[in-house]
Design an enzyme around this catalytic site. Structure first.
Site, mmCIF file in Angstrom:
data_model
loop_
_atom_site.group_PDB
_atom_site.id
_atom_site.type_symbol
_atom_site.label_atom_id
_atom_site.label_comp_id
_atom_site.label_asym_id
_atom_site.label_seq_id
_atom_site.Cartn_x
_atom_site.Cartn_y
_atom_site.Cartn_z
ATOM 1 N N LYS A 104 46.668 45.097 39.253
ATOM 2 C CA LYS A 104 45.544 46.010 39.393
ATOM 3 C C LYS A 104 45.412 46.789 40.585
ATOM 4 C CE LYS A 104 43.201 43.611 35.820
ATOM 5 N NZ LYS A 104 42.205 42.590 35.254
ATOM 6 N N ASN A 134 30.282 42.719 27.953
ATOM 7 C CA ASN A 134 31.416 41.846 28.675
ATOM 8 C C ASN A 134 30.272 40.593 29.001
ATOM 9 O OD1 ASN A 134 33.411 43.458 28.139
ATOM 10 N ND2 ASN A 134 33.750 43.706 30.274
ATOM 11 N N ASP A 193 37.864 54.642 33.690
ATOM 12 C CA ASP A 193 38.112 53.650 34.621
ATOM 13 C C ASP A 193 37.439 54.019 35.888
ATOM 14 O OD1 ASP A 193 39.019 51.751 36.708
ATOM 15 O OD2 ASP A 193 40.505 51.288 35.487
ATOM 16 N N PHE A 228 37.562 43.989 41.556
ATOM 17 C CA PHE A 228 37.588 42.584 41.168
ATOM 18 C C PHE A 228 38.439 42.364 39.984
ATOM 19 C CE2 PHE A 228 34.185 39.542 42.922
ATOM 20 C CZ PHE A 228 33.894 40.547 43.993
#
Ligand code: CTP
Length: 392
Positions: A335, A207, A304, A321
């Site tokens: 989220k 990422n 996760d 975040f």
């Protein structure tokens, strides 16, 4: 930061004493008024005259006759903002931990009413010795601040931690002595940077994340008095002073490390840009295009990390975040509910990527508080203040 501050720079007998001359110069340059205390051993490495010539207001030595005052060990720190022992040998740490007062510096430390900071400098085996570590723990419990030591090659040729921080790094770390200790001794676990998922030994997917925001948060937390563990994916950034860093590569490694560490922490800040997918059929050998053509990559989902930590029975206070390209608040709040965390720091990808600034919104269940565009360091300080408010 240092304008008008009265700092007592105490120098003990280590080869790193030569760096204290530069440290004195930088402290004065930043506006501090500096007095110096030198132990006898320190004077074998540098002379009192050196510090006088560099602008020290007074240089206190163990020579009682030389001082106008009969109580130099008390006068030295009387109206001081900070007593900074740099370099601090194993010997002075042992004396200070025991409350001994058999020379001018140990007596001054005992008499000090201002904060005391130590920048240790010693051989790596001396630093790691149980006795030294016991003394460091004792002094930390007594409220002392430790700046370093750094790791690297030492004057004696050994390699490891024990080197005194460079003068510039000491100045940077000193901010902590003058920052409000909003998270005093609180244990904070932070993930930062990207993860990297190998396709073969030379290729992988990752990422886009520099790690800057996460590292800035680690630094701000440490300056606020927290004990910080930073679990970092691959970055080119330097570890902030006082932060314990554990390097990882893949999301699975980050997950394993966080799960191993988390029970020791009261706060978890998940800043890392974790790759959602790993390559299930990654190859141990380099894929060759003439033999295999375009590879068929099979993805499988990574755990996760944030959601797993938040689901623990004794979960720490969790902050997530969310970097989004659109519908910032809605996506961030989704989220927050999905991962069961009380606070999400949301930003648009275009506002943060490849930049030293960030524009964020603190998203909670029933509030969304936008902050004005600021440096990542400033955003980090705001976040630490917000977390401190929530947990206290
Ligand atoms: N996160 C995590 N572990 C993952 C994925 C994300 O801990 N495997 C954390 C991030 O560190 C961040 C938050 O979850 O604090 C949100 O990450 P993000 O990638 O934006 O969320 P995803 O759940 O992956 O959702 P999407 O990629 O679909 O937007």
């Amino acid at each position: 930061m240092l304008t008008g501050k009265k700092i007592v720079l105490a120098v003990t007998g280590s080869i790193a004493a030569y760096k204290s001359c530069e440290l004195l110069r930088l402290l004065i340059k930043r506006g501090a008024e500096v007095r110096v205390i030198m132990t006898e051993a320190a004077q074998r490495f540098v002379t009192p005259l050196t510090f006088e010539a560099l602008g020290a207001q007074t240089v206190y030595t163990g020579d009682w006759d030389q001082h106008q005052s009969a109580i130099p060990h008390i006068d030295a720190t009387k109206d001081a903002s900070l007593l900074l022992v740099a370099p601090a040998t194993a010997n002075i740490l042992a004396k200070a931990a025991q409350g001994m007062a058999d020379d001018i510096l140990s007596a001054a430390i005992l008499a000090a009413r201002c904060p005391v900071a130590y920048a240790p400098a010693m051989n790596t085996y001396m630093w790691h010795n149980q006795a030294t570590q016991r003394n460091v723990t004792q002094l930390t419990q007594d409220g002392a601040l430790f700046l370093g030591p750094a790791s690297g090659e030492q004057a004696c040729g050994d390699i490891g931690s024990g080197r005194m921080l460079e003068p510039e790094e000491i100045l940077e770390a000193l901010k902590g002595a003058f920052s409000p200790r909003l998270l005093d001794r609180c244990r904070v676990l932070i993930t930062a940077g990207p993860t990297y998922e190998p396709i073969d030994p030379v290729r992988g997917i990752t990422n886009r994340s520099s790690g800057k925001q996460g590292y800035a948060i680690a630094k701000a937390a440490a300056l606020a008095g927290a004990e910080v563990t930073l679990v970092s994916g691959p970055t080119n950034l330097k570890t902030p002073a006082g932060v314990r860093r554990i390097d990882v590569t893949t999301a699975q490694e980050m997950y394993d490390t966080v799960m191993r560490e988390v029970s020791q922490h009261e706060i978890f800040i998940s800043v890392a840009a974790v790759a959602d997918w790993r390559v299930a059929n990654s190859s141990e050998h380099k894929l060759k295009k003439e033999f295999s053509g375009a590879p068929e990559i099979i993805f499988e989902e990574n755990p996760d990390i944030l959601a797993s930590v938040a689901a623990l029975e004794n979960a720490p206070y969790c902050v997530g975040f969310a970097a989004e390209t659109d519908n910032l608040i809605d996506n961030a709040r989704a989220k927050l509910y999905r991962k069961h965390v009380p606070l999400i720091v949301a930003n648009l990808v275009s506002d943060a990527m490849n930049q030293d600034t960030n524009t964020v919104v603190f998203v909670e269940r029933d509030a969304a508080t936008p902050l004005t565009k600021a440096t990542k360091e400033h955003v980090a300080q705001e976040l630490i203040a917000k977390i401190a408010q929530e947990v206290n």
